[in-house]
Design a protein around this motif. Structure first.
Motif, PDB file in Angstrom:
ATOM      1  N   VAL A  15       7.008  14.413   6.793  1.00 53.37           N
ATOM      2  CA  VAL A  15       8.179  14.394   5.907  1.00 53.37           C
ATOM      3  C   VAL A  15       7.852  13.746   4.577  1.00 53.37           C
ATOM      4  O   VAL A  15       8.597  13.896   3.614  1.00 53.37           O
ATOM      5  CB  VAL A  15       9.402  13.704   6.551  1.00 53.37           C
ATOM      6  N   GLY A  16       6.750  13.036   4.510  1.00 46.57           N
ATOM      7  CA  GLY A  16       6.332  12.348   3.295  1.00 46.57           C
ATOM      8  C   GLY A  16       6.920  10.949   3.237  1.00 46.57           C
ATOM      9  O   GLY A  16       8.025  10.703   3.721  1.00 46.57           O
ATOM     10  N   LEU A  17       6.161  10.043   2.673  1.00 43.55           N
ATOM     11  CA  LEU A  17       6.597   8.645   2.606  1.00 43.55           C
ATOM     12  C   LEU A  17       7.880   8.480   1.794  1.00 43.55           C
ATOM     13  O   LEU A  17       8.754   7.696   2.166  1.00 43.55           O
ATOM     14  CB  LEU A  17       5.492   7.767   2.021  1.00 43.55           C
TER      15      LEU A  17
ATOM     16  N   ARG B 241      13.348   6.669   2.261  1.00 42.69           N
ATOM     17  CA  ARG B 241      14.656   6.687   1.616  1.00 42.69           C
ATOM     18  C   ARG B 241      15.631   5.905   2.488  1.00 42.69           C
ATOM     19  O   ARG B 241      15.678   6.092   3.699  1.00 42.69           O
ATOM     20  CB  ARG B 241      15.138   8.128   1.456  1.00 42.69           C
ATOM     21  N   ASN B 242      16.377   5.010   1.888  1.00 46.03           N
ATOM     22  CA  ASN B 242      17.360   4.173   2.590  1.00 46.03           C
ATOM     23  C   ASN B 242      16.735   3.261   3.652  1.00 46.03           C
ATOM     24  O   ASN B 242      17.370   2.963   4.665  1.00 46.03           O
ATOM     25  CB  ASN B 242      18.454   5.030   3.224  1.00 46.03           C
TER      26      ASN B 242
ATOM     27  N   LYS C  86       0.832  -1.214   0.000  1.00 45.58           N
ATOM     28  CA  LYS C  86       0.000   0.000   0.000  1.00 45.58           C
ATOM     29  C   LYS C  86       0.869   1.266   0.000  1.00 45.58           C
ATOM     30  O   LYS C  86       0.577   2.229  -0.700  1.00 45.58           O
ATOM     31  CB  LYS C  86      -0.930  -0.014   1.205  1.00 45.58           C
ATOM     32  N   ALA C  87       1.942   1.254   0.777  1.00 47.78           N
ATOM     33  CA  ALA C  87       2.826   2.416   0.842  1.00 47.78           C
ATOM     34  C   ALA C  87       3.664   2.555  -0.416  1.00 47.78           C
ATOM     35  O   ALA C  87       3.985   3.672  -0.832  1.00 47.78           O
ATOM     36  CB  ALA C  87       3.733   2.320   2.061  1.00 47.78           C
ATOM     37  N   GLN C  88       3.993   1.449  -1.042  1.00 43.36           N
ATOM     38  CA  GLN C  88       4.838   1.463  -2.230  1.00 43.36           C
ATOM     39  C   GLN C  88       4.280   2.366  -3.335  1.00 43.36           C
ATOM     40  O   GLN C  88       5.048   3.020  -4.030  1.00 43.36           O
ATOM     41  CB  GLN C  88       5.019   0.037  -2.777  1.00 43.36           C
ATOM     42  N   SER C  89       2.971   2.413  -3.448  1.00 43.56           N
ATOM     43  CA  SER C  89       2.372   3.221  -4.511  1.00 43.56           C
ATOM     44  C   SER C  89       2.605   4.721  -4.313  1.00 43.56           C
ATOM     45  O   SER C  89       2.497   5.498  -5.257  1.00 43.56           O
ATOM     46  CB  SER C  89       0.875   2.935  -4.627  1.00 43.56           C
TER      47      SER C  89
ATOM     48  N   ASP D 101      -0.182  14.137  -1.274  1.00 44.21           N
ATOM     49  CA  ASP D 101      -0.701  14.915  -0.166  1.00 44.21           C
ATOM     50  C   ASP D 101      -0.166  14.303   1.122  1.00 44.21           C
ATOM     51  O   ASP D 101      -0.350  13.125   1.386  1.00 44.21           O
ATOM     52  CB  ASP D 101      -2.235  14.857  -0.224  1.00 44.21           C
ATOM     53  N   ARG D 102       0.488  15.093   1.929  1.00 42.32           N
ATOM     54  CA  ARG D 102       1.102  14.586   3.163  1.00 42.32           C
ATOM     55  C   ARG D 102       0.065  14.000   4.121  1.00 42.32           C
ATOM     56  O   ARG D 102       0.357  13.062   4.850  1.00 42.32           O
ATOM     57  CB  ARG D 102       1.889  15.686   3.867  1.00 42.32           C
ATOM     58  N   VAL D 103      -1.138  14.543   4.127  1.00 42.54           N
ATOM     59  CA  VAL D 103      -2.187  13.992   4.988  1.00 42.54           C
ATOM     60  C   VAL D 103      -2.554  12.591   4.502  1.00 42.54           C
ATOM     61  O   VAL D 103      -2.754  11.680   5.309  1.00 42.54           O
ATOM     62  CB  VAL D 103      -3.431  14.906   5.048  1.00 42.54           C
TER      63      VAL D 103
END
Length: 121
Positions: free
Chosen positions: A105-107, A112-113, A62-65, A73-75
Motif C-alpha cells: 500500500v506504500g508507506l 496516513r492517520n 528512516k520511514a519519515q523520509s 518504489d513499493r519494494v
C-alpha cells in the motif's frame, strides 16, 4: 533475492495465509481448510496489530523520509519496513510478510492517520 522480494509476487491472500501459518505453526498434512484458517488468522492478526505497527513504523526517522513522496518504489518501502520491525515480528519470515503487506500500500498510505507514538517513561 531478499526475503522481501521473494514474497513480493504473492497475493495478499497468500501472504495472510503464510503469516497465519508462521504465527500458528504448520502441522503435517496442511489441508485447504488449514490454509483458509491460517489466512483468516493472519488477516485478523495483521488488522489487530495495525495501530501498533503504525506507531513503530510511521514515526521512525528512516520511514519519515518516504512519507512525503508519492513515487517511492513499493519494494523499497517494504525493505525499509522490514528493517524497522525485525524485533517486533520475532523472526525474519514474519517481518518480511508484514513488510510486504505494508509495502504494497506504500508507506505514505499506511501511515496516513497514524496514532501518535506512545510516550516513553
Amino acid at each position: 533475492m531478499t526475503m522481501v522480494e521473494s514474497y513480493w509476487n504473492k497475493t495478499d491472500e497468500e501472504l495472510y495465509a503464510l503469516l497465519g501459518a508462521e504465527l500458528l505453526g504448520d502441522g503435517l498434512g496442511l489441508s485447504p481448510e488449514d490454509e483458509e484458517s491460517h489466512r483468516k488468522f493472519g488477516k485478523k492478526w495483521f488488522t489487530s496489530k495495525h495501530d501498533e505497527l503504525q506507531r513503530r513504523i510511521c514515526h521512525d526517522e528512516k520511514a519519515q523520509s518516504f512519507l512525503g513522496t508519492t513515487s517511492t518504489d513499493r519494494v523499497i518501502d517494504a525493505v525499509t519496513v522490514y528493517e524497522l520491525i525485525g524485533d517486533f515480528a520475532g523472526d525474519a519470515k514474519t517481518a518480511a510478510l508484514i513488510a510486504v503487506l505494508v509495502g504494497r500500500v506504500g508507506l505514505g498510505t499506511f501511515c496516513r492517520n497514524a496514532p501518535a507514538p506512545e510516550p516513553s517513561l
